[in-house]
Design an enzyme around this catalytic site. Structure first.
Site, PDB file in Angstrom:
ATOM      1  N   CYS A  89       0.860  -1.179   0.000  1.00  0.00           N
ATOM      2  CA  CYS A  89       0.000   0.000   0.000  1.00  0.00           C
ATOM      3  C   CYS A  89       0.897   1.229   0.000  1.00  0.00           C
ATOM      4  CB  CYS A  89      -0.913   0.001   1.226  1.00  0.00           C
ATOM      5  SG  CYS A  89      -2.271   1.194   1.068  1.00  0.00           S
ATOM      6  N   CYS A 101      -0.091   4.254   1.746  1.00  0.00           N
ATOM      7  CA  CYS A 101      -0.500   5.273   2.736  1.00  0.00           C
ATOM      8  C   CYS A 101       0.590   5.666   3.735  1.00  0.00           C
ATOM      9  CB  CYS A 101      -1.782   4.867   3.446  1.00  0.00           C
ATOM     10  SG  CYS A 101      -1.701   3.284   4.273  1.00  0.00           S
ATOM     11  N   CYS A 149      -3.877   6.166   0.181  1.00  0.00           N
ATOM     12  CA  CYS A 149      -3.372   4.879  -0.282  1.00  0.00           C
ATOM     13  C   CYS A 149      -3.006   4.908  -1.761  1.00  0.00           C
ATOM     14  CB  CYS A 149      -4.408   3.789  -0.024  1.00  0.00           C
ATOM     15  SG  CYS A 149      -4.850   3.653   1.717  1.00  0.00           S
ATOM     16  N   LYS A 159     -12.459  -4.632   2.167  1.00  0.00           N
ATOM     17  CA  LYS A 159     -11.864  -3.784   3.199  1.00  0.00           C
ATOM     18  C   LYS A 159     -12.749  -2.565   3.381  1.00  0.00           C
ATOM     19  CE  LYS A 159      -7.766  -1.155   4.428  1.00  0.00           C
ATOM     20  NZ  LYS A 159      -6.374  -0.827   4.094  1.00  0.00           N
ATOM     21  N   ARG A 184     -10.988   7.868   3.463  1.00  0.00           N
ATOM     22  CA  ARG A 184     -10.765   6.808   2.485  1.00  0.00           C
ATOM     23  C   ARG A 184     -12.065   6.267   1.885  1.00  0.00           C
ATOM     24  NH1 ARG A 184      -5.496   6.681   3.778  1.00  0.00           N
ATOM     25  NH2 ARG A 184      -4.669   5.658   5.660  1.00  0.00           N
ATOM     26  N   GLU A 237     -16.611  -7.539  -4.724  1.00  0.00           N
ATOM     27  CA  GLU A 237     -15.175  -7.240  -4.607  1.00  0.00           C
ATOM     28  C   GLU A 237     -14.362  -8.539  -4.539  1.00  0.00           C
ATOM     29  OE1 GLU A 237     -13.403  -4.578  -4.750  1.00  0.00           O
ATOM     30  OE2 GLU A 237     -14.501  -2.833  -4.008  1.00  0.00           O
ATOM     31  N   LYS A 279     -11.976  -7.419   6.195  1.00  0.00           N
ATOM     32  CA  LYS A 279     -11.330  -6.559   7.188  1.00  0.00           C
ATOM     33  C   LYS A 279     -12.174  -5.338   7.438  1.00  0.00           C
ATOM     34  CE  LYS A 279      -7.405  -3.541   7.593  1.00  0.00           C
ATOM     35  NZ  LYS A 279      -6.371  -2.842   6.884  1.00  0.00           N
ATOM     36  N   SER A 313      -6.467  -3.227  14.456  1.00  0.00           N
ATOM     37  CA  SER A 313      -5.895  -2.553  15.614  1.00  0.00           C
ATOM     38  C   SER A 313      -6.947  -2.135  16.639  1.00  0.00           C
ATOM     39  CB  SER A 313      -5.094  -1.337  15.160  1.00  0.00           C
ATOM     40  OG  SER A 313      -5.889  -0.464  14.382  1.00  0.00           O
ATOM     41  N   TYR A 363      -3.156  -9.080  16.381  1.00  0.00           N
ATOM     42  CA  TYR A 363      -2.095  -8.580  17.259  1.00  0.00           C
ATOM     43  C   TYR A 363      -2.012  -9.397  18.545  1.00  0.00           C
ATOM     44  CZ  TYR A 363      -2.431  -4.728  13.958  1.00  0.00           C
ATOM     45  OH  TYR A 363      -2.467  -3.990  12.801  1.00  0.00           O
TER      46      TYR A 363
HETATM   47  C1  PBG Z   1      -3.195   0.284   4.796  1.00  0.00           C
HETATM   48  C2  PBG Z   1      -3.681  -0.543   5.908  1.00  0.00           C
HETATM   49  C3  PBG Z   1      -4.500  -0.189   6.996  1.00  0.00           C
HETATM   50  C4  PBG Z   1      -4.555  -1.305   7.821  1.00  0.00           C
HETATM   51  C5  PBG Z   1      -3.829  -2.302   7.206  1.00  0.00           C
HETATM   52  N1  PBG Z   1      -3.315  -1.828   6.023  1.00  0.00           N
HETATM   53  C6  PBG Z   1      -5.093   1.075   7.438  1.00  0.00           C
HETATM   54  C7  PBG Z   1      -5.948   1.925   6.623  1.00  0.00           C
HETATM   55  O1  PBG Z   1      -6.603   1.523   5.671  1.00  0.00           O
HETATM   56  O2  PBG Z   1      -5.937   3.093   6.973  1.00  0.00           O
HETATM   57  C8  PBG Z   1      -5.272  -1.348   9.138  1.00  0.00           C
HETATM   58  C9  PBG Z   1      -4.833  -2.411  10.063  1.00  0.00           C
HETATM   59  C10 PBG Z   1      -5.274  -2.237  11.460  1.00  0.00           C
HETATM   60  O3  PBG Z   1      -6.058  -1.358  11.833  1.00  0.00           O
HETATM   61  O4  PBG Z   1      -4.806  -3.053  12.274  1.00  0.00           O
HETATM   62  N2  PBG Z   1      -4.063   0.727   3.871  1.00  0.00           N
END
Ligand code: PBG
Length: 327
Positions: A121, A123, A131, A197, A219, A235, A250, A276, A315
């Site tokens: 990515c 970003c 991104c 996503k 985004r 998708e 995700k 996260s 995590y």
């Molecule tokens: C990058 C990306 C993101 C995450 C994984 N790859 C963040 C986003 O889209 O801003 C998030 C992972 C997480 O929150 O643990 N595009």
């Protein structure tokens, strides 16, 4: 009860019976551990909003990976925080970028003992935090971004990445990356696509860790709206047609319905990313003494597995390995 034939409780009488009839097993072998790598030497920094999650300089990463390997976790997912960011995300595909160096070293030290998946990515590498490549009027340019993503994925494969994982959500990126990899002789590098996503509030702590918060806008023009599930299936289908080997949903916890539907719809391995925010909210509540961390985390991961995930990115991977302590 006047109906002696029907009695659910007898199957719950003791743990041995309960374990015989258990439908869902979370195994360490299902897990992928996300890790952050940053510039410098001898540096380990804790992510403030993610207790016990760290950003490592490449040299320090090796020790951390050693622990991951010794716990029996099969794979890690690598994110980079570069030294410099610019409009074109040029650190994302530099041969000596932080991720490229990390991949080379980890593969040199551990070989096939750990599968290295790299997040593809822009970003963390763009000055604006989006991104993709952004035009002068602030619009993310889908097709111009594909050209950069191809270079990023190729640079990861050249460094020795076992699997590349595009997370940008540009249209056509799986096909573009597949062709680029095949053209350069990397036919055997699979693509794990972040297919469904969502534009989620649960990425907040990650963006602190990866320094990837967009400097303007959000985004929602490329990530999915939380309201949609049929769109997720579309998708996923598109990514499979373009050559994805593993598809992903995700976040995980707030999209278990999507996960279950994807699992039912496709004949591909399905991954779920427990992001996260899912980690941080359990950690925070546990710190307050409001939730039991181990029980809560295991319940959440069990739900993700039950909903259909073959692979869970979490995590909590290292904690789970210690908690369930398999032979
Ligand atoms: C990058 C990306 C993101 C995450 C994984 N790859 C963040 C986003 O889209 O801003 C998030 C992972 C997480 O929150 O643990 N595009």
């Amino acid at each position: 009860m006047g109906f002696p034939l029907v009695r659910m409780r007898r199957m719950r009488r003791c743990e041995t019976i309960r374990s015989m009839v258990r439908e869902t097993h979370v195994s360490v072998k299902d897990l992928v551990y996300p890790m952050f790598v940053q510039p410098g030497n001898g540096i380990i920094t804790e992510v403030p909003s993610m207790p016990n999650v760290y950003r490592y300089s490449v040299d320090k990463l090796l020790g951390a990976v050693e622990e991951v390997v010794s716990l029996g976790i099969p794979a890690l997912l690598l994110f980079g925080i570069p030294e410099v960011k610019d409009e074109r995300a040029s650190s994302a595909y530099s041969k000596d970028g932080v991720v490229q160096r990390a991949v080379r070293q980890v593969k040199r030290s551990f070989g096939d003992d750990i599968i290295v998946i790299t997040d593809v990515c822009l970003c963390s590498y763009t000055s604006h935090g989006h991104c993709g490549i952004v035009s002068e009027d602030g619009v993310v340019q889908n097709d111009a971004t594909l050209e950069v993503l191809k270079m990023v994925a190729l640079s990861h494969a050249e460094a020795g990445a076992d699997i590349v994982a595009p997370s940008d959500m540009m249209d056509g990126r799986v096909g573009a990356i597949r062709r680029a990899l095949d053209g350069a002789g990397y036919q055997d590098v699979p693509i794990m696509a972040y297919s469904a996503k969502y534009a989620s509030a649960f990425y907040g702590p990650f963006r602190e860790a990866a320094e990837s918060t967009p400097q303007f806008g959000d985004r929602t023009t490329y990530q999915m709206a939380p309201t949609n599930v049929r769109e997720a299936l579309r998708e996923v289908e598109l990514d499979i047609v373009e050559g994805a080997d593993i598809v992903m949903v995700k976040p995980a916890l707030t999209y278990l319905d999507v996960l279950a539907k994807v699992k039912e719809a496709v004949r591909m391995p399905v991954a779920a990313y427990s992001v996260s925010g899912e980690y941080s909210m359990i950690k925070a509540a546990a710190r307050m003494g409001w939730l039991d961390e181990k029980r809560t985390a295991l319940e959440v991961l069990t739900a993700i597995k039950r909903a259909g995930a073959d692979i869970i990115i979490t995590y909590f991977a290292k904690d789970v390995a210690k908690w369930i302590d398999e032979p």
